[in-house]
Design an enzyme around this catalytic site. Structure first.
Site, mmCIF file in Angstrom:
data_model
loop_
_atom_site.group_PDB
_atom_site.id
_atom_site.type_symbol
_atom_site.label_atom_id
_atom_site.label_comp_id
_atom_site.label_asym_id
_atom_site.label_seq_id
_atom_site.Cartn_x
_atom_site.Cartn_y
_atom_site.Cartn_z
ATOM 1 C CG ASP A 38 1.873 -6.640 1.379
ATOM 2 O OD1 ASP A 38 0.715 -6.305 0.665
ATOM 3 O OD2 ASP A 38 1.985 -6.505 2.263
ATOM 4 C CD GLU A 86 10.657 -12.002 -10.639
ATOM 5 O OE1 GLU A 86 9.801 -10.803 -9.644
ATOM 6 O OE2 GLU A 86 10.530 -11.899 -11.156
ATOM 7 C CE LYS A 136 0.463 -14.289 -0.925
ATOM 8 N NZ LYS A 136 -1.148 -14.095 -0.122
ATOM 9 C CB CYS A 188 -15.512 13.012 28.260
ATOM 10 S SG CYS A 188 -13.156 12.454 28.630
ATOM 11 C CB CYS A 196 -10.726 16.426 29.776
ATOM 12 S SG CYS A 196 -10.704 15.184 29.371
ATOM 13 C CB CYS A 246 -13.388 15.357 25.759
ATOM 14 S SG CYS A 246 -13.598 16.134 27.007
ATOM 15 C CE LYS A 306 1.981 -12.576 -4.072
ATOM 16 N NZ LYS A 306 1.194 -11.069 -3.589
ATOM 17 C CB CYS A 364 -13.463 15.401 32.245
ATOM 18 S SG CYS A 364 -14.356 15.783 30.935
ATOM 19 C CE1 TYR A 420 5.001 -7.876 -11.370
ATOM 20 C CE2 TYR A 420 5.407 -6.453 -9.270
ATOM 21 C CZ TYR A 420 3.718 -6.910 -10.063
ATOM 22 O OH TYR A 420 2.928 -6.750 -9.863
HETATM 23 S S1 IVH Z 1 4.355 -11.440 -11.167
HETATM 24 C C1 IVH Z 1 0.865 -12.894 -13.461
HETATM 25 N N1 IVH Z 1 6.422 -10.512 -9.273
HETATM 26 O O1 IVH Z 1 1.414 -10.091 -6.079
HETATM 27 C C2 IVH Z 1 1.545 -12.535 -12.403
HETATM 28 N N2 IVH Z 1 3.979 -10.341 -8.837
HETATM 29 O O2 IVH Z 1 -1.014 -12.317 -6.504
HETATM 30 C C3 IVH Z 1 2.000 -10.992 -12.773
HETATM 31 N N3 IVH Z 1 3.260 -8.935 -6.554
HETATM 32 O O3 IVH Z 1 -0.772 -8.500 -8.032
HETATM 33 C C4 IVH Z 1 2.192 -11.357 -10.896
HETATM 34 N N4 IVH Z 1 5.868 -8.612 -6.396
HETATM 35 O O4 IVH Z 1 1.044 -7.431 -6.898
HETATM 36 C C5 IVH Z 1 4.688 -10.923 -9.704
HETATM 37 N N5 IVH Z 1 7.806 -9.991 -8.111
HETATM 38 C C6 IVH Z 1 6.470 -9.837 -8.604
HETATM 39 C C7 IVH Z 1 5.524 -9.190 -7.222
HETATM 40 C C8 IVH Z 1 4.259 -9.795 -7.834
HETATM 41 C C9 IVH Z 1 4.827 -8.383 -6.146
HETATM 42 C C10 IVH Z 1 1.682 -9.020 -6.724
HETATM 43 C C11 IVH Z 1 1.366 -8.409 -7.790
HETATM 44 C C12 IVH Z 1 0.534 -9.132 -8.360
HETATM 45 C C13 IVH Z 1 0.026 -10.357 -7.241
HETATM 46 C C14 IVH Z 1 -0.079 -11.136 -7.222
#
Ligand code: IVH
Length: 673
Positions: free
Chosen positions: A122, A118, A321, A415, A438, A433, A120, A418, A233
């Site tokens: 942000d 999946e 990552k 400033c 100015c 300022c 991840k 001026c 998720y």
């Molecule tokens: S699973 C026990 N799936 O990543 C595992 N986490 O470092 C639970 N996150 O706190 C996490 N997308 O905020 C999972 N598809 C995804 C995710 C995800 C983002 C974040 C989540 C979690 C952090 C884990």
């Protein structure tokens, strides 16, 4: 009259609620709307009207109930029944291969292992509790064991069902704890930040901060205006038969109407996982939202259970990552920029460096507090970061690279443009300022005045504004309209042709709608949105100019700070003078727009209590003359209750129904009196 509630009406309300829920899902989750926004609004209004007339029709999961909870004093703690763990990280293919090797070792397994992978997201992790299908509680992750109750805020996320759809077999788990990530799409984030900046509010550094900040609002009405989205998720407790795999869980979520990232994939082996990782990294920049990697999960729940977790993270999942969009470079100097309202911002000048493919040579340092907090010094090697396509920022100094000649930086007392003293307004971080004349401020104000969504003056670029202000040719807005070809052609890099074009463009721009005009003035805290609200409320500029702070405050969408800023702006003689000169120079606020702005068309008022300036009957006539309606009783359809002296029960009713209350002055202000 609850007794006239008929089965037909009940059926209609049920139908409307179901339709609205379905359209919400189509729009926000499937991204495939079936009806126009206006049609959606019409259905919503019809349901609101029915629920208002027959409160018995109101159900906990009514689509009308996404917003409306009163503001909280604080967030209550919520313990998680199953801890919300974090994930171990993998930074290379080798780490991923090692992850699988360890799993095989622990499971004593050399057969096939299926993984679900999946993106991840942000954003911000949350947990949602559905009891018998109804969303009853939502919380943040907190420390993993106890989070904070953000139910009212989560309910405002339109992609999220307030009631789960019934599964194919008709059964819903008695308790389903869903975990997911709340985020903001990049495009929505950019738009949101633009609006904040235009309203002189600090921009959020990235979509994640904006999402986190939005979930931490005590007033869910604020959250409701933020473009939050969510992908689900994972799960906590599930009372009932749990799916046998992660892919099964996500399928269950989808069938319940919960939003799941469409990019999720199930892979037959680790090679497929790595291939998916590469394709995801390639797509990263083009996705509508920020992701910081990929999560690999062993698909089979039995295997997950056998692998178990450490105190920190599950052994059956890992986060891969992506390389951060960060780079190190030297901070050569710090320059202080003066904004349109006088705000001083420190800007780092960097040795140019490529950050994720984009060359960066300047980055914001925000303010002195940030510089102090990060201990950034001139001459430091610094880590710079680009999050999405937001302004690059200095993350931190690389202290190990210090040579000893780095110099701490202090914002100036005066400033840089001026020389006037700078002040820190109470309750604010930024320095400003105080000199209204100015030149740096004037340059920024002129740029704003000429910008696309203000006077939209074609050809009045940055360099030209610099020259016009520096040479004293333009000292205030009206001077722009006195520019002639001869003066312009005498400036650096101005040909006769471009001078003639600019004079033409200035002339064309003089006809302007009221909202753009208000926006162009550059009043502190008045961005496009507020300008539009004001233009809608006031028949013309004169009405707005004479409104006092109290009456401005009564306008929906205008808070005390904004109201004070507007009133202060118009109370100053030099500003009134400047506006007079603009009008004398030929600026025309278009009649059509002004009428639209003037009209109380579509607004319903209820008058209560004694008015001092005129009898209620006369006020009623005036409202009607401006296109508004006056009704005898307060309902959810009422836009404003005007409360004079000794207002009585109608005011109470307005409070109950969350209808805006205007005082007498507020009404006069709206009427431009
Ligand atoms: S699973 C026990 N799936 O990543 C595992 N986490 O470092 C639970 N996150 O706190 C996490 N997308 O905020 C999972 N598809 C995804 C995710 C995800 C983002 C974040 C989540 C979690 C952090 C884990």
């Amino acid at each position: 009259m609850p007794d006239d509630l008929t089965p037909d009406i009940e059926a209609r309300a049920r139908f409307l609620a179901a339709e609205l829920t379905r359209h919400n899902h189509r729009y926000y989750v499937l991204d495939d709307p079936e009806i126009a926004d206006s049609e959606y609004d019409r259905l919503m209004q019809e349901l609101r009207d029915l629920e208002q007339r027959w409160p018995a029709l109101v159900r906990d999961d009514s689509p009308t109930h996404r917003v409306g909870a009163p503001p909280l004093a604080k967030f209550d703690p919520v313990p998680h029944t199953v801890p919300m763990l974090s994930l171990d990280n993998a930074f290379s293919d080798d780490d991923v291969v090692e992850f699988e090797r360890r799993i095989r070792r622990l499971l004593k397994n050399d057969g096939p292992i299926t993984y679900t992978v999946e993106p991840k997201m942000d954003g911000v992790a949350v947990e949602l509790v559905y009891r018998d299908g109804l969303l009853t509680q939502a919380s943040t992750r907190g420390d993993g064991y106890t989070g904070e109750d953000i139910t009212a805020n989560i309910r405002t996320i339109r992609a999220l069902p307030l009631r789960l759809e019934t599964l194919n077999n008709g059964a819903l788990p008695a308790i389903l704890e869903v975990r997911g990530e709340v985020f903001i799409n990049r495009e929505a984030f950019r738009k949101f930040n633009r609006e904040r900046l235009a309203a002189q509010l600090p921009a959020f550094a990235n979509p994640r901060n904006a999402a986190a900040g939005s979930l931490r609002q005590l007033d869910s009405q604020v959250t409701a205006k933020r473009p939050l989205h969510i992908f689900c998720y994972g799960m906590g407790t599930l009372a009932g038969r749990a799916p046998a795999s992660q892919s099964g869980l996500l399928a269950l979520f989808r069938s319940c109407g919960l939003p799941v990232n469409p990019l999720v994939q199930t892979c037959a082996n680790i090679e497929e996982v790595l291939a998916f990782y590469r394709s995801l990294e390639d797509q990263r920049e083009t996705l509508p939202y920020d992701i910081d990697g990929m999560v690999i999960k062993v698909d089979d729940r039995d295997l997950q259970d056998r692998l178990g977790s450490t105190s920190r993270s599950p052994r059956w999942a890992i986060a891969c990552k992506f390389k951060a969009v960060q780079a190190t470079t030297r901070l050569e100097s710090i320059d202080v920029q003066v904004g349109r309202t006088g705000t001083l911002t420190p800007v780092a000048h960097l040795t140019p460096v490529s950050v994720g493919g984009v060359v960066v040579s300047r980055a914001t340092l925000h303010n002195q507090d940030e510089i102090d907090r990060k201990d950034v010094r001139v001459g430091d090697t610094v880590l710079v970061q680009r999050a999405g396509d937001v302004i690059p920022e200095v993350v931190m100094p690389v202290v190990s690279k210090r040579r000893g000649d780095e110099r701490p930086f202090r914002m100036p007392d005066t400033c840089p443009s001026c020389g006037a003293p700078v002040l820190r307004t109470e309750g604010e971080i930024a320095l400003r300022c105080v000199n209204a004349d100015c030149p740096a401020q004037m340059k920024e104000r002129i740029r704003h005045f000429a910008s696309k969504n203000a006077f939209d003056i074609d050809g009045l670029g940055e360099k030209l504004v610099d020259q016009l202000v520096s040479r004293g040719i333009v000292r205030s807005f009206p001077d722009l309209f006195a520019l002639d070809e001869a003066t312009l052609a005498g400036l650096d890099r101005m040909a006769d042709k471009s001078a003639a074009n600019l004079v033409q463009a200035l002339q064309t721009s003089q006809t302007i709608s009221l909202d753009r005009f208000i926006f162009a003035l550059g009043i502190r805290h008045v961005g496009e949105h507020v300008a539009r609200i004001l233009a809608r409320q006031f028949p013309d500029l004169a009405g707005l100019q004479s409104a006092n702070r109290e009456s401005l405050e009564t306008i929906e969408g205008i808070g005390p700070i904004v109201a004070a800023s507007i009133a202060a702006f118009f109370s100053r003689d030099e500003n009134r003078d400047m506006i007079q000169r603009l009008l004398a120079a030929g600026v025309r606020i278009t009649a059509e727009q002004a009428r639209q702005g003037a009209a109380l068309a579509g607004l319903t008022f209820v008058l209560t209590g004694t008015l001092t300036r005129m009898p209620r009957s006369r006020a009623k006539q005036m409202i009607e003359a401006a296109g508004g309606k006056v009704s005898g009783s307060v309902s959810r359809k009422t836009d404003y209750v005007v409360a004079g002296a000794s207002p009585g029960s109608k005011r109470e009713r307005a409070l109950q129904l969350n209808v805006s209350i205007l005082d007498e002055e507020g009404l006069w202000a709206m009427l431009g009196l």
